[in-house]
Write a protein that holds these residues in place. Structure first.
Motif, short mmCIF file in Angstrom:
data_model
loop_
_atom_site.label_atom_id
_atom_site.label_comp_id
_atom_site.label_asym_id
_atom_site.label_seq_id
_atom_site.Cartn_x
_atom_site.Cartn_y
_atom_site.Cartn_z
N ALA A 35 5.57 80.65 24.05
CA ALA A 35 5.53 79.66 25.12
C ALA A 35 6.78 78.78 25.17
O ALA A 35 6.75 77.67 25.67
CB ALA A 35 4.30 78.78 24.94
N VAL A 36 7.88 79.27 24.66
CA VAL A 36 9.11 78.48 24.59
C VAL A 36 9.50 77.91 25.95
O VAL A 36 9.75 76.72 26.08
CB VAL A 36 10.28 79.30 24.00
CG1 VAL A 36 11.59 78.56 24.11
CG2 VAL A 36 9.99 79.65 22.56
N GLU A 37 9.54 78.74 26.97
CA GLU A 37 9.96 78.28 28.29
C GLU A 37 8.99 77.25 28.86
O GLU A 37 9.41 76.26 29.45
CB GLU A 37 10.13 79.46 29.24
CG GLU A 37 11.33 80.31 28.87
CD GLU A 37 11.64 81.33 29.93
OE1 GLU A 37 11.44 81.05 31.12
OE2 GLU A 37 12.09 82.42 29.54
N LEU A 38 7.71 77.48 28.68
CA LEU A 38 6.71 76.53 29.15
C LEU A 38 6.87 75.19 28.43
O LEU A 38 6.80 74.14 29.06
CB LEU A 38 5.30 77.08 28.90
CG LEU A 38 4.14 76.18 29.29
CD1 LEU A 38 4.15 75.89 30.79
CD2 LEU A 38 2.83 76.81 28.88
N LEU A 39 7.14 75.24 27.15
CA LEU A 39 7.32 74.00 26.38
C LEU A 39 8.58 73.25 26.80
O LEU A 39 8.60 72.02 26.80
CB LEU A 39 7.34 74.31 24.89
CG LEU A 39 6.04 74.86 24.31
CD1 LEU A 39 6.23 75.25 22.85
CD2 LEU A 39 4.91 73.87 24.47
N ARG A 40 9.61 73.98 27.19
CA ARG A 40 10.84 73.33 27.66
C ARG A 40 10.60 72.56 28.95
O ARG A 40 11.21 71.52 29.19
CB ARG A 40 11.94 74.36 27.87
CG ARG A 40 12.52 74.87 26.60
CD ARG A 40 13.68 75.80 26.85
NE ARG A 40 14.18 76.30 25.59
CZ ARG A 40 14.57 77.54 25.37
NH1 ARG A 40 14.57 78.42 26.36
NH2 ARG A 40 14.99 77.92 24.19
N GLU A 41 9.70 73.06 29.79
CA GLU A 41 9.38 72.42 31.06
C GLU A 41 8.42 71.24 30.89
O GLU A 41 8.31 70.39 31.75
CB GLU A 41 8.72 73.43 32.00
CG GLU A 41 9.58 74.60 32.37
CD GLU A 41 8.78 75.68 33.09
OE1 GLU A 41 7.58 75.48 33.37
OE2 GLU A 41 9.37 76.73 33.38
N CYS A 42 7.73 71.24 29.78
CA CYS A 42 6.67 70.27 29.52
C CYS A 42 7.23 68.86 29.34
O CYS A 42 8.27 68.66 28.73
CB CYS A 42 5.94 70.72 28.25
SG CYS A 42 4.47 69.83 27.93
N ARG A 43 6.52 67.88 29.86
CA ARG A 43 6.97 66.50 29.77
C ARG A 43 6.26 65.73 28.66
O ARG A 43 6.31 64.51 28.61
CB ARG A 43 6.76 65.79 31.10
CG ARG A 43 7.73 66.28 32.15
CD ARG A 43 7.51 65.61 33.47
NE ARG A 43 6.96 66.63 34.36
CZ ARG A 43 6.01 66.42 35.24
NH1 ARG A 43 5.50 65.24 35.40
NH2 ARG A 43 5.55 67.40 35.98
N PHE A 44 5.60 66.44 27.77
CA PHE A 44 4.88 65.82 26.67
C PHE A 44 5.75 65.75 25.42
O PHE A 44 6.68 66.54 25.27
CB PHE A 44 3.61 66.62 26.32
CG PHE A 44 2.66 66.74 27.46
CD1 PHE A 44 1.93 65.65 27.89
CD2 PHE A 44 2.48 67.95 28.11
CE1 PHE A 44 1.04 65.75 28.94
CE2 PHE A 44 1.59 68.07 29.16
CZ PHE A 44 0.87 66.96 29.58
N LYS A 45 5.41 64.85 24.53
CA LYS A 45 6.02 64.86 23.20
C LYS A 45 5.39 66.05 22.48
O LYS A 45 4.18 66.23 22.51
CB LYS A 45 5.72 63.57 22.45
CG LYS A 45 6.39 62.36 23.03
CD LYS A 45 6.05 61.14 22.22
CE LYS A 45 6.65 59.91 22.90
NZ LYS A 45 6.20 58.67 22.24
N ILE A 46 6.21 66.86 21.85
CA ILE A 46 5.74 68.09 21.23
C ILE A 46 5.93 68.00 19.72
O ILE A 46 7.03 67.65 19.25
CB ILE A 46 6.47 69.31 21.80
CG1 ILE A 46 6.24 69.39 23.31
CG2 ILE A 46 6.03 70.58 21.09
CD1 ILE A 46 7.10 70.42 24.01
N TYR A 47 4.88 68.33 18.97
CA TYR A 47 4.92 68.33 17.52
C TYR A 47 4.46 69.68 17.01
O TYR A 47 3.41 70.19 17.43
CB TYR A 47 4.00 67.24 16.94
CG TYR A 47 4.38 65.86 17.38
CD1 TYR A 47 5.34 65.14 16.68
CD2 TYR A 47 3.80 65.27 18.49
CE1 TYR A 47 5.71 63.86 17.08
CE2 TYR A 47 4.14 64.00 18.90
CZ TYR A 47 5.10 63.31 18.19
OH TYR A 47 5.46 62.04 18.60
#
Length: 94
Positions: A35-47
């Protein structure tokens, strides 16, 4: 993966319907791989959380740990299994 985007959006909407505002995404290393591309688009803080594996948890950080319904867990593993099945079916077609 459109299916994964749909799962994530559904979890966000469910939380918002309950009056929460999701702002963090806890993700396992296998989830990140797919899900790398989806995570790049995401506006959430990611841990990154090793123990989550193929799963991710979307949550409202204000209430996480205080309320059971402050988060939603999603898994990429069933989608991978389904995609593998369809690939096998395509390979069987002559």
């Amino acid at each position: 993966m459109d299916e994964l985007r749909d799962l994530l959006n559904k979890a966000v909407e469910e939380l918002r319907e309950e009056g929460l505002e999701p702002d963090i995404l806890l993700v396992g290393p296998r989830f990140i791989e797919y899900a790398v591309e989806l995570l790049r688009e995401c506006r959430f803080k990611i841990y990154k959380i090793e123990e989550l594996g193929y799963d991710a948890v979307i949550a409202d950080s204000t209430y996480l740990g205080q309320m059971k319904r402050a988060s939603r867990r999603i898994s990429i593993e069933p989608l991978l299994v389904e995609n593998e099945m369809w690939e096998e079916i395509k390979n069987l077609e002559i």
